[in-house]
Design a protein around this motif. Structure first.
Motif, PDB file in Angstrom:
ATOM      1  N   UNK A  68      20.896  -7.934 -15.654  1.00  0.00           N
ATOM      2  CA  UNK A  68      22.697  -7.697 -15.577  1.00  0.00           C
ATOM      3  C   UNK A  68      23.147  -8.219 -16.791  1.00  0.00           C
ATOM      4  N   UNK A  69      22.686  -9.032 -17.391  1.00  0.00           N
ATOM      5  CA  UNK A  69      23.526  -9.697 -19.140  1.00  0.00           C
ATOM      6  C   UNK A  69      23.170  -8.436 -20.011  1.00  0.00           C
ATOM      7  N   UNK A  70      22.259  -7.833 -19.668  1.00  0.00           N
ATOM      8  CA  UNK A  70      21.991  -6.500 -20.815  1.00  0.00           C
ATOM      9  C   UNK A  70      23.096  -5.413 -20.217  1.00  0.00           C
ATOM     10  N   UNK A  71      23.259  -5.096 -19.074  1.00  0.00           N
ATOM     11  CA  UNK A  71      24.160  -4.377 -18.747  1.00  0.00           C
ATOM     12  C   UNK A  71      25.665  -4.559 -19.162  1.00  0.00           C
ATOM     13  N   UNK A  72      25.977  -5.915 -19.056  1.00  0.00           N
ATOM     14  CA  UNK A  72      27.227  -6.437 -19.496  1.00  0.00           C
ATOM     15  C   UNK A  72      27.397  -6.339 -21.054  1.00  0.00           C
ATOM     16  N   UNK A 224      32.106  -4.506 -14.537  1.00  0.00           N
ATOM     17  CA  UNK A 224      30.866  -3.728 -14.806  1.00  0.00           C
ATOM     18  C   UNK A 224      30.293  -3.668 -13.372  1.00  0.00           C
ATOM     19  N   UNK A 225      29.796  -2.739 -12.966  1.00  0.00           N
ATOM     20  CA  UNK A 225      29.407  -2.381 -11.561  1.00  0.00           C
ATOM     21  C   UNK A 225      27.768  -2.714 -11.629  1.00  0.00           C
ATOM     22  N   UNK A 240      25.853 -14.187 -17.034  1.00  0.00           N
ATOM     23  CA  UNK A 240      24.610 -13.286 -17.150  1.00  0.00           C
ATOM     24  C   UNK A 240      24.612 -12.762 -18.424  1.00  0.00           C
ATOM     25  N   UNK A 241      25.671 -12.383 -19.120  1.00  0.00           N
ATOM     26  CA  UNK A 241      25.328 -12.122 -20.749  1.00  0.00           C
ATOM     27  C   UNK A 241      24.965 -13.344 -21.364  1.00  0.00           C
ATOM     28  N   UNK A 242      25.396 -14.768 -21.154  1.00  0.00           N
ATOM     29  CA  UNK A 242      25.058 -15.671 -21.857  1.00  0.00           C
ATOM     30  C   UNK A 242      23.696 -15.899 -21.785  1.00  0.00           C
TER      31      UNK A 242
END
Length: 291
Positions: A68-72, A224-225, A240-242
């Motif tokens: 999810x973090x990669x998606x963000x 973000x979905x 998530x991105x952290x």
């Protein structure tokens, strides 16, 4: 005579050093300290509710969170920030299949060479390529961001104290400088009116000098979905991105922790063996009795 001159010169240097120290101490002890805006309103980074899965000696990666973090990062952060030290093939560590890594790499464009003309051209990335910078050079990056060059995020959580919490706090910490009040009840705008954010700057108490050039990147829920259906609140996206940027900075962190436990176990085992060996070697030696 020469020795006497040397002694006098040495004493002169020592006197100057002591005098400088005394003057500095007197100035420090008598000068009235002026509280700065950074000192009064800077906040220490905090962790998200529940912390991160990788925290502590027994922590582990939450692969779903890293994805999810990669998606963000891809949908929000990559517009300004690069990951120059991360290759697309590294995404295989996040439980992506070889085909998924290849497809993901091909969705990015990287600088290349046109085989027909030999001139520079953009091409689809391959798994061996590294994440590209969104700008061709630092001049273009500064021109697009109010003269502030967005830093590379590959090692950001290692470059900042308490890095994972810092990234999370920074993303969730934007506030209105005109109404911001600290824990002591002091209002920023009233106490430090000269430190109010200027044009193109934003107030963030978790940033070192409080005013940051980066606009709030995560502002609304659902920005973000998530592919796994997780509700994308600002707090969730920030955490998530952290976590993802913690992985990019130290992808072998969990392996290091696990190796550390084996090292401790071996050290303990070796210590016990050494103690028994010592008992065996000295078993036949009786201490001398003093009369």
């Amino acid at each position: 005579m020469i020795r006497l001159i040397g002694i006098l010169v040495g004493l002169g240097f020592a006197f100057v050093v002591l005098l400088t120290f005394a003057i500095g101490f007197y100035t420090w002890s008598t000068e009235e300290s002026t509280e700065t805006a950074e000192h009064a309103f800077h906040q220490e980074a905090i962790a998200p509710d529940g912390g991160f899965a990788f925290d502590g000696p027994l922590g582990n990666w939450d692969i779903a969170q890293l994805q999810r973090g990669y998606q963000v990062y891809k949908e929000v952060c990559a517009a300004c920030h690069s990951l120059n030290y991360v290759a697309f093939r590294n995404l295989g560590d996040l439980a992506y299949s070889e085909a998924q890594v290849k497809a993901e790499a091909e969705s990015w464009m990287v600088p290349g060479i046109n085989p027909d003309t030999g001139e520079a051209a953009m091409r689809a990335a391959t798994p061996v390529d590294y994440f590209p910078s969104p700008y061709p050079n630092a001049v273009a990056a500064a021109a697009a961001n109010n003269n502030a060059i967005p830093p590379d995020l590959s090692l950001m959580t290692k470059a900042r104290p308490n890095g994972s919490n810092y990234v999370y706090s920074l993303l969730t910490g934007y506030d209105d400088a005109a109404t911001y009040t600290n824990e002591d009840g002091h209002r920023f705008a009233e106490q430090f009116p000269d430190s109010m954010p200027g044009t193109g700057l934003y107030f963030n108490p978790y940033f070192a000098n409080l005013n940051i050039a980066m606009a709030p990147p995560l502002t609304t829920a659902g920005q973000v979905t998530y592919a796994d259906g997780t509700e994308a609140t600002v707090d969730q996206m920030s955490a998530d991105v952290a976590a993802f940027l913690t992985w990019t900075a130290e992808p072998k962190m969990i392996a290091r922790k696990q190796t550390g436990w084996w090292v401790l176990a071996f050290t303990l085992f070796a210590t016990i063996l050494a103690w028994f060996a010592k008992k065996q070697v000295w078993a036949a030696v009786k201490p001398k009795r003093e009369d």
